[in-house]
Every structure is written in structure tokens, then in C-alpha cells.
Write a protein that holds these residues in place. Structure first.
Motif, PDB file in Angstrom:
ATOM      1  N   UNK A   2       3.271  -5.351 -12.464  1.00 61.25           N
ATOM      2  CA  UNK A   2       2.928  -3.987 -12.896  1.00 61.25           C
ATOM      3  C   UNK A   2       1.909  -3.313 -11.982  1.00 61.25           C
ATOM      4  N   UNK A   3       1.359  -4.077 -11.035  1.00 64.05           N
ATOM      5  CA  UNK A   3       0.414  -3.466 -10.099  1.00 64.05           C
ATOM      6  C   UNK A   3       1.090  -2.380  -9.270  1.00 64.05           C
ATOM      7  N   UNK A   4       2.389  -2.556  -8.994  1.00 59.49           N
ATOM      8  CA  UNK A   4       3.128  -1.623  -8.138  1.00 59.49           C
ATOM      9  C   UNK A   4       3.908  -0.660  -9.016  1.00 59.49           C
ATOM     10  N   UNK A   5       3.529   0.608  -9.095  1.00 58.72           N
ATOM     11  CA  UNK A   5       4.261   1.556  -9.946  1.00 58.72           C
ATOM     12  C   UNK A   5       5.607   1.924  -9.331  1.00 58.72           C
ATOM     13  N   UNK A   6       6.612   2.051 -10.158  1.00 61.35           N
ATOM     14  CA  UNK A   6       7.938   2.427  -9.661  1.00 61.35           C
ATOM     15  C   UNK A   6       8.636   1.273  -8.962  1.00 61.35           C
ATOM     16  N   UNK A   7       9.703   1.594  -8.259  1.00 63.28           N
ATOM     17  CA  UNK A   7      10.500   0.578  -7.565  1.00 63.28           C
ATOM     18  C   UNK A   7      10.546   0.784  -6.063  1.00 63.28           C
ATOM     19  N   UNK A   8       9.935   1.860  -5.554  1.00 59.72           N
ATOM     20  CA  UNK A   8       9.929   2.137  -4.121  1.00 59.72           C
ATOM     21  C   UNK A   8       8.495   2.401  -3.656  1.00 59.72           C
ATOM     22  N   UNK A   9       8.105   1.748  -2.585  1.00 55.12           N
ATOM     23  CA  UNK A   9       6.786   1.979  -2.000  1.00 55.12           C
ATOM     24  C   UNK A   9       6.803   1.494  -0.566  1.00 55.12           C
ATOM     25  N   UNK A  10       6.156   2.263   0.332  1.00 49.75           N
ATOM     26  CA  UNK A  10       6.058   1.810   1.718  1.00 49.75           C
ATOM     27  C   UNK A  10       5.168   0.582   1.780  1.00 49.75           C
ATOM     28  N   UNK A  11       5.182  -0.123   2.898  1.00 49.14           N
ATOM     29  CA  UNK A  11       4.389  -1.342   3.005  1.00 49.14           C
ATOM     30  C   UNK A  11       2.898  -1.073   2.842  1.00 49.14           C
ATOM     31  N   UNK A  12       2.412   0.064   3.374  1.00 45.83           N
ATOM     32  CA  UNK A  12       0.984   0.376   3.276  1.00 45.83           C
ATOM     33  C   UNK A  12       0.594   0.670   1.831  1.00 45.83           C
ATOM     34  N   UNK A  13       1.394   1.485   1.153  1.00 45.55           N
ATOM     35  CA  UNK A  13       1.077   1.810  -0.237  1.00 45.55           C
ATOM     36  C   UNK A  13       1.235   0.571  -1.131  1.00 45.55           C
ATOM     37  N   UNK A  14       2.254  -0.245  -0.845  1.00 45.98           N
ATOM     38  CA  UNK A  14       2.440  -1.486  -1.597  1.00 45.98           C
ATOM     39  C   UNK A  14       1.199  -2.365  -1.485  1.00 45.98           C
ATOM     40  N   UNK A  15       0.686  -2.499  -0.269  1.00 42.18           N
ATOM     41  CA  UNK A  15      -0.512  -3.322  -0.040  1.00 42.18           C
ATOM     42  C   UNK A  15      -1.718  -2.730  -0.754  1.00 42.18           C
ATOM     43  N   UNK A  16      -1.855  -1.401  -0.728  1.00 43.50           N
ATOM     44  CA  UNK A  16      -2.994  -0.747  -1.389  1.00 43.50           C
ATOM     45  C   UNK A  16      -2.940  -0.960  -2.901  1.00 43.50           C
ATOM     46  N   UNK A  17      -1.757  -0.789  -3.490  1.00 38.81           N
ATOM     47  CA  UNK A  17      -1.599  -1.008  -4.928  1.00 38.81           C
ATOM     48  C   UNK A  17      -1.912  -2.463  -5.286  1.00 38.81           C
ATOM     49  N   UNK A  18      -1.427  -3.375  -4.460  1.00 37.44           N
ATOM     50  CA  UNK A  18      -1.613  -4.794  -4.725  1.00 37.44           C
ATOM     51  C   UNK A  18      -3.094  -5.182  -4.689  1.00 37.44           C
ATOM     52  N   UNK A  19      -3.806  -4.764  -3.640  1.00 35.55           N
ATOM     53  CA  UNK A  19      -5.224  -5.111  -3.504  1.00 35.55           C
ATOM     54  C   UNK A  19      -6.063  -4.477  -4.609  1.00 35.55           C
ATOM     55  N   UNK A  20      -5.718  -3.248  -4.982  1.00 33.52           N
ATOM     56  CA  UNK A  20      -6.447  -2.582  -6.062  1.00 33.52           C
ATOM     57  C   UNK A  20      -6.228  -3.324  -7.378  1.00 33.52           C
ATOM     58  N   UNK A  21      -4.988  -3.730  -7.632  1.00 32.96           N
ATOM     59  CA  UNK A  21      -4.688  -4.467  -8.859  1.00 32.96           C
ATOM     60  C   UNK A  21      -5.385  -5.810  -8.899  1.00 32.96           C
TER      61      UNK A  21
END
Length: 274
Positions: free
Chosen positions: A185-204
Motif C-alpha cells: 500500500x506504500x505505492x498508490x495506484x498501479x503505475x509509477x516511474x522508478x523515481x516516484x516508486x522509490x520515493x513512495x517506498x522510502x517514505x512508507x
């Protein structure tokens, strides 16, 4: 795998350890299965004597207040598992004692002693023998680590006119099991670029670790995860009140460990945008 981390203590979840022994039973619907699992837990854990004594005294007073004259057996029967877990600490018994008790338990329920009313044995002797041999080396990994406080007193309650402490235990896999759910659930939605994916992951991950630290301590939950905002609030509070008002620990020194997409790209030779 973990040789580079000199101070890492590896522990095996005790429920997972017990489930390995349950595979040696013929079926989990056997009449003695629940008894076997309960006694297996007793082979691993023991209740704190002082906490148990205080609970028994309180429970006896509670029963006497209802006009009863309970025996010690009546008092023990009236204590529920939830009351034990709430008011009493548990510790592991030690490697040698645990091994001896588990072997005695299996021997006591093996063969004819473990048959139900239909004659079905509880234990598959050949399978359980192999399990005991393979799991002996893991008994060390289920012992409580030395010098680590696993229980936190959360308050006190009156029972039968006697004050009893209430505890929260850090032992168990609940937070670890639910982490896998929250990680998704850290990553909202089903599509994210690698940079945004990493940002969401680290924040979570940062928020998760902070929540677990608060849950394991007496600190109050902060009203914000924003470290800059909390640092600024503490700076102003020190100027006005002379003390910090928000629990805050600055970020630790970066160790160079790669996480998430960075780790993946390091394996494939790609570079994540800075």
C-alpha cells in the motif's frame, strides 16, 4: 549471508517453530491436537512467578467478593488466557530445558497414549522423529535475546481490589506479517516511474519504522511525519519554553545500503535518477 553484520541477532518466530512440529501430527482435527500445541507452548515459555502470584491473589479476592470460597484449582480455572497475557510476562525456558520438555511431550503422546476414541494416533512417529532431529539446532534461535526488554507496562487496573499491571509484549510476528500488506500500500495506484516508486517506498518505510518505534516505547505519537516541521517546532519551543515538545531523533548516518529500486538497478547495471 549476514557475516558482514557483526552485531546482528537472528531469531526464529516461535509460532513458526511450533508449526513445524505440528506437521508431525497426523491431522490438525485430532482430538488431542489442541492439547499437544498448548503443551508445546508450555515447553517453550514460562510465566513470571511474581506476576502470576499477584494475578492469583487478585482473582481469589474477586471470587470471594461474589460469596465463593475458591480453592487454588478454582482460581486457576477462572484465569483466562487473555488475563494471563495482559497481566503476566513470559520468558523462554532456555535451550536445554526446552529440548528436554519437547522430547518428553512427544514421547508421552506418541503411540497408544496419543490415540483418539477411534484409535487414530496423534503423532506420525517416523515424521516427528525427523522433525525433532532437524529442529534441535533452532531451539537456540527462539530464546529471548539477553538485555532486551520485550515487555512495556502500559498501565494498571484494579481486579478484586488489587492493582495489577498491564503489559504489551514486543514478541511475536504481528507487525512483521502486516508489514507485507502495508508494503503493497506504500505505492498508490498501479503505475509509477522508478523515481516516484522509490520515493513512495522510502517514505512508507520511514513512517513504518517510526510508528514501530513509538509502539515499542512510551513516547506519544507525533502529529506529523515531517522532520523539518518537527525540528522547527522544537527549536521554537526551546526558545519559548526552554524544552522540546515533540519526540524527535535526527536521521542516522547513511551506511551506503541500497534499498528498493536502487538495489534492483545495482543488479542490472542501470542507474536511478538522482
Amino acid at each position: 549471508m549476514f557475516e558482514e553484520w557483526k552485531h546482528l541477532n537472528i531469531r526464529l518466530d516461535i509460532w513458526h517453530f511450533m508449526r513445524r512440529f505440528s506437521v508431525g501430527c497426523t491431522t490438525d482435527s485430532h482430538q488431542l491436537y489442541a492439547t499437544f500445541m498448548g503443551r508445546l507452548s508450555h515447553c517453550i515459555f514460562m510465566w513470571d512467578e511474581d506476576d502470576l502470584k499477584a494475578l492469583k491473589i487478585a482473582k481469589q479476592s474477586e471470587l470471594e467478593a461474589k460469596g465463593r470460597t475458591p480453592s487454588e484449582a478454582d482460581v486457576l480455572r477462572s484465569i483466562s488466557q487473555s488475563e494471563l497475557a495482559l497481566h503476566c510476562k513470559r520468558t523462554t525456558r532456555g535451550v536445554r530445558e526446552t529440548q528436554v520438555l519437547i522430547e518428553r511431550l512427544i514421547q508421552g503422546l506418541d503411540g497408544d497414549n496419543g490415540r483418539d476414541t477411534l484409535g487414530v494416533p496423534l503423532i506420525n512417529s517416523a515424521r516427528m522423529s525427523e522433525i525433532v532431529k532437524s529442529q534441535k539446532k533452532h531451539v537456540t534461535c527462539i530464546q529471548d535475546p539477553q538485555g532486551i526488554q520485550l515487555y512495556l507496562q502500559t498501565g494498571n487496573v484494579l481486579k478484586g481490589g488489587h492493582p495489577l499491571p498491564t503489559y504489551r509484549c514486543a514478541r511475536g510476528s504481528t507487525s512483521l506479517e502486516s508489514f507485507h500488506l502495508h508494503l503493497n500500500r506504500f505505492i498508490p495506484g498501479t503505475l509509477a516511474s522508478d523515481v516516484f516508486f522509490q520515493a513512495y517506498l522510502l517514505d512508507g518505510l520511514s513512517r513504518w519504522n517510526e510508528d514501530r518505534a513509538v509502539a515499542a516505547s512510551k513516547d506519544e505519537q507525533s502529529c506529523s511525519y515531517n522532520h523539518l516541521l518537527r525540528h522547527a517546532a522544537n527549536t521554537l519551543a526551546e526558545e519559548v519554553l526552554g524544552e522540546k515538545i515533540i519526540p524527535y531523533v535526527g536521521p542516522r548516518q547513511y551506511t551506503g545500503e541500497l534499498i528498493g529500486v536502487e538495489y534492483l538497478y545495482q543488479q542490472t547495471g542501470k542507474v536511478l535518477q538522482d
